[in-house]
Design an enzyme around this catalytic site. Structure first.
Site, PDB file in Angstrom:
ATOM      1  N   PRO A   2       0.802  -1.207   0.000  1.00  0.00           N
ATOM      2  CA  PRO A   2       0.000   0.000   0.000  1.00  0.00           C
ATOM      3  C   PRO A   2       0.843   1.269   0.000  1.00  0.00           C
ATOM      4  CG  PRO A   2      -0.392  -1.349   1.948  1.00  0.00           C
ATOM      5  CD  PRO A   2       0.760  -1.922   1.243  1.00  0.00           C
ATOM      6  N   GLU A   3       0.578   2.119  -0.942  1.00  0.00           N
ATOM      7  CA  GLU A   3       1.096   3.475  -0.912  1.00  0.00           C
ATOM      8  C   GLU A   3      -0.068   4.351  -0.495  1.00  0.00           C
ATOM      9  OE1 GLU A   3       3.398   4.614  -4.368  1.00  0.00           O
ATOM     10  OE2 GLU A   3       3.809   2.530  -4.855  1.00  0.00           O
ATOM     11  N   ARG A 110       4.558 -10.722   5.202  1.00  0.00           N
ATOM     12  CA  ARG A 110       5.985 -10.413   5.349  1.00  0.00           C
ATOM     13  C   ARG A 110       6.317  -9.760   6.688  1.00  0.00           C
ATOM     14  NH1 ARG A 110       8.095  -7.845  -0.199  1.00  0.00           N
ATOM     15  NH2 ARG A 110      10.111  -8.025   0.803  1.00  0.00           N
TER      16      ARG A 110
END
Length: 274
Positions: A2-3, A110
DNA sequence: CAGTCGCCCTGCGTGC
DNA sequence: TGCACGCAGGGCGACT
């Protein structure tokens, strides 16, 4: 991951789902994210508290619930509301259980994400947390950017990724914005003219706005609060398109590495002499 | 100090 | 089929 547009989409989607709900308990997988999850602090302060609001700053989500919950999704983080009786999936690391019988789940394969908690009153802690964070792209000024980066020899792509200069721009939207502004990503930041800064900031704002309307970009695993994909990836002009032809001029999109990150650009369109 | 690099972690696609 | 490798939306600390 996500940006800014993806975080904004999650923020807007989550708001009607969680505002007004009362936290009953918090559960953790026990696994650490980028930092340990502050489970003890949250457990001491949050049960019985009601979610009052959710907002975004840079790529962080801020949930007001008596205290302030600050969540960063890292590369693969994701938030969603699920029935509490549904078994948590493999990478579900934190569950905010509501007394309504559902729960907000933080999932992150992650574990590059981050969860920070500040008990009330949190205004000063929040101010300090974001003390070095640059302005939001929509509240930014081209002249200020130019002044701030005078003498900066790093490539302009690296400058866009530097969150202390301007907040929320990640690897995808940095490449896309530079393409739209017709500026080569490897240009020394200080070499940009005022006209180029104006073009670049306008391009950043356009790209981000359009991406938010699309619900963000889904590369592999991003989904919004309703677990739906975004579609701005359909509009990519350069990102992930190395070897393909430029939609604008037909030249071949080139891939390079800047500041350790893959960077895509059109050597023709982004080679303005200016 | 400015700037670059490696690393945190898991999963997936590629090529042998 | 299976394995090794490289790469991925971020960001921080440690280098040069």
């Amino acid at each position: 991951m996500p940006e800014l547009p993806e975080v904004e989409t999650i923020c807007q989607g989550l708001a009607p789902l969680i505002i007004g709900k009362t936290i009953a308990a918090i559960k953790s997988s026990g696994k650490s994210l980028r930092q340990p999850v502050p489970l003890a602090e949250m457990t001491a302060a949050l049960p019985g508290q009601t979610i009052k609001g959710i907002r975004r700053r840079a790529k962080y989500l801020l949930i007001e619930c008596g205290g302030l919950l600050i969540i960063h999704l890292g590369m693969t983080g994701n938030l969603g509301l699920f029935p509490a009786k549904m078994p948590p999936e493999k990478h579900c690391h934190v569950r905010f259980h509501f007394n309504s019988g559902d729960e907000l789940r933080y999932r992150d394969s992650r574990r590059f994400g981050r969860i920070v908690f500040f008990p009330a009153p949190f205004a000063e802690a929040e101010r300090q947390f974001f003390a070095t964070t640059g302005p939001e792209p929509f509240a930014c000024d081209a002249a200020w950017l130019a002044a701030k980066t005078s003498g900066m020899q790093a490539p302009v792509k690296a400058a866009l990724l530097n969150g202390t200069l301007i907040a929320g721009i990640g690897n995808i939207y940095a490449s896309e914005s530079l393409f739209r502004a017709r500026i080569g990503p490897q240009r020394a930041t200080a070499s940009l003219t005022m006209a180029e800064w104006q073009r670049l900031l306008a391009a950043i704002q356009e790209v981000l706005r359009e991406a938010i309307i699309c619900g963000g970009s889904t590369i592999s695993d991003y989904v919004n609060a309703q677990q739906k994909s975004g579609c701005f990836q359909m509009n990519f002009m350069v990102y992930g398109r190395s070897g393909q032809t430029c939609h604008q001029c037909g030249a071949t999109i080139t891939q390079t590495r800047i500041a350790g990150r893959s960077t895509f650009f059109c050597p023709q369109c982004q080679n303005a002499p200016e």
